[in-house]
Design a protein around this motif. Structure first.
Motif, PDB file in Angstrom:
ATOM      1  N   GLU A 180      31.501  -4.718 -45.060  1.00  0.00           N
ATOM      2  CA  GLU A 180      30.382  -5.011 -45.951  1.00  0.00           C
ATOM      3  C   GLU A 180      29.209  -4.083 -45.692  1.00  0.00           C
ATOM      4  O   GLU A 180      28.470  -3.739 -46.606  1.00  0.00           O
ATOM      5  N   LEU A 181      29.016  -3.658 -44.451  1.00  0.00           N
ATOM      6  CA  LEU A 181      27.932  -2.744 -44.118  1.00  0.00           C
ATOM      7  C   LEU A 181      28.231  -1.327 -44.600  1.00  0.00           C
ATOM      8  O   LEU A 181      27.332  -0.584 -44.970  1.00  0.00           O
ATOM      9  N   LYS A 182      29.517  -0.960 -44.598  1.00  0.00           N
ATOM     10  CA  LYS A 182      29.914   0.385 -45.006  1.00  0.00           C
ATOM     11  C   LYS A 182      29.875   0.561 -46.517  1.00  0.00           C
ATOM     12  O   LYS A 182      29.609   1.646 -47.013  1.00  0.00           O
ATOM     13  N   ALA A 183      30.148  -0.489 -47.258  1.00  0.00           N
ATOM     14  CA  ALA A 183      30.292  -0.402 -48.713  1.00  0.00           C
ATOM     15  C   ALA A 183      29.094   0.251 -49.413  1.00  0.00           C
ATOM     16  O   ALA A 183      29.291   1.146 -50.234  1.00  0.00           O
ATOM     17  N   PRO A 184      27.846  -0.136 -49.118  1.00  0.00           N
ATOM     18  CA  PRO A 184      26.723   0.496 -49.811  1.00  0.00           C
ATOM     19  C   PRO A 184      26.619   2.010 -49.518  1.00  0.00           C
ATOM     20  O   PRO A 184      26.290   2.784 -50.415  1.00  0.00           O
ATOM     21  N   ASN A 206      31.391  10.814 -40.630  1.00  0.00           N
ATOM     22  CA  ASN A 206      32.587  11.405 -41.229  1.00  0.00           C
ATOM     23  C   ASN A 206      33.509  10.354 -41.854  1.00  0.00           C
ATOM     24  O   ASN A 206      34.120  10.598 -42.893  1.00  0.00           O
ATOM     25  N   THR A 207      33.586   9.175 -41.231  1.00  0.00           N
ATOM     26  CA  THR A 207      34.455   8.131 -41.781  1.00  0.00           C
ATOM     27  C   THR A 207      33.953   7.677 -43.159  1.00  0.00           C
ATOM     28  O   THR A 207      34.752   7.379 -44.039  1.00  0.00           O
ATOM     29  N   MET A 208      32.639   7.640 -43.328  1.00  0.00           N
ATOM     30  CA  MET A 208      32.058   7.256 -44.623  1.00  0.00           C
ATOM     31  C   MET A 208      32.396   8.302 -45.683  1.00  0.00           C
ATOM     32  O   MET A 208      32.741   7.966 -46.817  1.00  0.00           O
ATOM     33  N   LEU A 209      32.275   9.573 -45.310  1.00  0.00           N
ATOM     34  CA  LEU A 209      32.614  10.651 -46.242  1.00  0.00           C
ATOM     35  C   LEU A 209      34.091  10.583 -46.618  1.00  0.00           C
ATOM     36  O   LEU A 209      34.444  10.703 -47.794  1.00  0.00           O
ATOM     37  N   HIS A 210      34.932  10.364 -45.609  1.00  0.00           N
ATOM     38  CA  HIS A 210      36.370  10.267 -45.852  1.00  0.00           C
ATOM     39  C   HIS A 210      36.678   9.144 -46.852  1.00  0.00           C
ATOM     40  O   HIS A 210      37.452   9.327 -47.797  1.00  0.00           O
ATOM     41  N   LEU A 211      36.077   7.987 -46.651  1.00  0.00           N
ATOM     42  CA  LEU A 211      36.300   6.857 -47.553  1.00  0.00           C
ATOM     43  C   LEU A 211      35.826   7.165 -48.976  1.00  0.00           C
ATOM     44  O   LEU A 211      36.487   6.832 -49.953  1.00  0.00           O
ATOM     45  N   ALA A 212      34.677   7.832 -49.085  1.00  0.00           N
ATOM     46  CA  ALA A 212      34.121   8.150 -50.405  1.00  0.00           C
ATOM     47  C   ALA A 212      34.933   9.232 -51.113  1.00  0.00           C
ATOM     48  O   ALA A 212      35.038   9.232 -52.337  1.00  0.00           O
ATOM     49  N   PHE A 213      35.502  10.164 -50.363  1.00  0.00           N
ATOM     50  CA  PHE A 213      36.269  11.276 -50.945  1.00  0.00           C
ATOM     51  C   PHE A 213      37.671  10.852 -51.377  1.00  0.00           C
ATOM     52  O   PHE A 213      38.303  11.544 -52.165  1.00  0.00           O
ATOM     53  N   GLY A 240      40.886   9.937 -53.002  1.00  0.00           N
ATOM     54  CA  GLY A 240      41.303   9.919 -54.400  1.00  0.00           C
ATOM     55  C   GLY A 240      40.549  10.880 -55.301  1.00  0.00           C
ATOM     56  O   GLY A 240      40.708  10.830 -56.520  1.00  0.00           O
ATOM     57  N   THR A 241      39.707  11.737 -54.738  1.00  0.00           N
ATOM     58  CA  THR A 241      38.963  12.718 -55.537  1.00  0.00           C
ATOM     59  C   THR A 241      39.338  14.131 -55.090  1.00  0.00           C
ATOM     60  O   THR A 241      40.013  14.315 -54.073  1.00  0.00           O
ATOM     61  N   ASP A 242      38.856  15.131 -55.824  1.00  0.00           N
ATOM     62  CA  ASP A 242      39.052  16.532 -55.419  1.00  0.00           C
ATOM     63  C   ASP A 242      38.424  16.798 -54.053  1.00  0.00           C
ATOM     64  O   ASP A 242      38.842  17.702 -53.338  1.00  0.00           O
ATOM     65  N   TYR A 243      37.422  16.010 -53.713  1.00  0.00           N
ATOM     66  CA  TYR A 243      36.696  16.218 -52.460  1.00  0.00           C
ATOM     67  C   TYR A 243      37.506  15.805 -51.225  1.00  0.00           C
ATOM     68  O   TYR A 243      37.131  16.133 -50.110  1.00  0.00           O
ATOM     69  N   ALA A 244      38.625  15.119 -51.440  1.00  0.00           N
ATOM     70  CA  ALA A 244      39.500  14.742 -50.324  1.00  0.00           C
ATOM     71  C   ALA A 244      40.032  15.983 -49.606  1.00  0.00           C
ATOM     72  O   ALA A 244      40.426  15.914 -48.440  1.00  0.00           O
ATOM     73  N   GLN A 245      40.002  17.145 -50.271  1.00  0.00           N
ATOM     74  CA  GLN A 245      40.426  18.399 -49.649  1.00  0.00           C
ATOM     75  C   GLN A 245      39.529  18.760 -48.457  1.00  0.00           C
ATOM     76  O   GLN A 245      39.907  19.560 -47.606  1.00  0.00           O
ATOM     77  N   LEU A 246      38.348  18.173 -48.388  1.00  0.00           N
ATOM     78  CA  LEU A 246      37.404  18.447 -47.301  1.00  0.00           C
ATOM     79  C   LEU A 246      37.691  17.626 -46.047  1.00  0.00           C
ATOM     80  O   LEU A 246      37.087  17.869 -45.003  1.00  0.00           O
ATOM     81  N   LYS A 254      39.900  17.597 -43.807  1.00  0.00           N
ATOM     82  CA  LYS A 254      40.275  18.343 -42.593  1.00  0.00           C
ATOM     83  C   LYS A 254      39.069  18.971 -41.891  1.00  0.00           C
ATOM     84  O   LYS A 254      39.149  19.343 -40.733  1.00  0.00           O
ATOM     85  N   ASP A 255      37.953  19.067 -42.590  1.00  0.00           N
ATOM     86  CA  ASP A 255      36.745  19.661 -42.006  1.00  0.00           C
ATOM     87  C   ASP A 255      35.736  18.608 -41.536  1.00  0.00           C
ATOM     88  O   ASP A 255      34.636  18.949 -41.098  1.00  0.00           O
ATOM     89  N   LEU A 256      36.117  17.350 -41.625  1.00  0.00           N
ATOM     90  CA  LEU A 256      35.220  16.270 -41.212  1.00  0.00           C
ATOM     91  C   LEU A 256      35.385  15.978 -39.725  1.00  0.00           C
ATOM     92  O   LEU A 256      35.878  14.940 -39.316  1.00  0.00           O
ATOM     93  N   GLU A 257      34.970  16.940 -38.919  1.00  0.00           N
ATOM     94  CA  GLU A 257      34.975  16.791 -37.461  1.00  0.00           C
ATOM     95  C   GLU A 257      33.611  17.192 -36.927  1.00  0.00           C
ATOM     96  O   GLU A 257      33.013  18.144 -37.403  1.00  0.00           O
ATOM     97  N   GLY A 258      33.158  16.471 -35.930  1.00  0.00           N
ATOM     98  CA  GLY A 258      31.844  16.770 -35.356  1.00  0.00           C
ATOM     99  C   GLY A 258      30.738  16.388 -36.324  1.00  0.00           C
ATOM    100  O   GLY A 258      30.992  15.862 -37.402  1.00  0.00           O
TER     101      GLY A 258
END
Length: 166
Positions: free
Chosen positions: A5-9, A56-63, A65-71, A73-77
């Motif tokens: 619930e905290l991550k959703a917004p 990074n986990t938030m970005l991964h969740l948001a990406f 199913g989109t074209d942005y999911a290609q990113l 592999k770069d979500l480190e650090g």
């Protein structure tokens, strides 16, 4: 309250930016001074670019199913993200120029119009002028022949007017 619930917004906020963005650039901002970061954020904001730091986990969740999911592999650090809302090349151009003076800023990758670009390709992308600059150059090159044509027509009309008077 559950963690989900905290991550959703936050995920919804990122999805909102993703849906509006014409491009996205990921950078590693470690080592930037507060002054450099403040200057960078101001420059990006003035160009209509949204610049944020998310987990990074938030970005991964948001990406997902989109074209942005290609990113993914770069979500480190530590990762900051720049959303190009108005101009596709603005984030790449500004971040690349800024990285020349602030070497701590490392470009990771980008997505522009659904295409993935690695760090080197982003640097090439950064050399492309903005759409406004390209339109301005086009209009300038179109205006020049028209202006010259108008000048020649005026000279012919003046010459014919003088010949008629004589």
């Amino acid at each position: 309250m559950a963690k989900v619930e905290l991550k959703a917004p936050v995920v919804d906020e990122i999805k909102g930016y993703v849906s509006e963005a014409k491009s996205v650039v990921l950078v590693d901002y470690r080592g930037l001074t507060v002054e450099q970061d403040t200057r960078l954020r101001k420059t990006l904001r003035e160009a209509g670019v949204v610049y944020k730091v998310y987990k990074n986990t938030m970005l991964h969740l948001a990406f997902d199913g989109t074209d942005y999911a290609q990113l993914d592999k770069d979500l480190e650090g530590p990762t900051a993200i720049a959303f190009g809302i108005e101009d596709e090349t603005a984030p790449a151009r500004i971040l690349n120029n800024f990285s020349k003076e602030a070497e701590a800023l490392q470009i990771k990758s980008a997505i522009v119009d659904g295409e993935y670009y690695d760090e080197n390709a982003v640097k090439v992308l950064a050399t492309i002028p903005s759409k406004d600059e390209l339109i301005s150059k086009l209009l300038g090159s179109l205006q020049s022949p028209i202006t010259n044509f108008a000048r020649v027509v005026k000279q012919i009309a003046e010459a014919q007017g003088e010949a008629a008077e004589a």
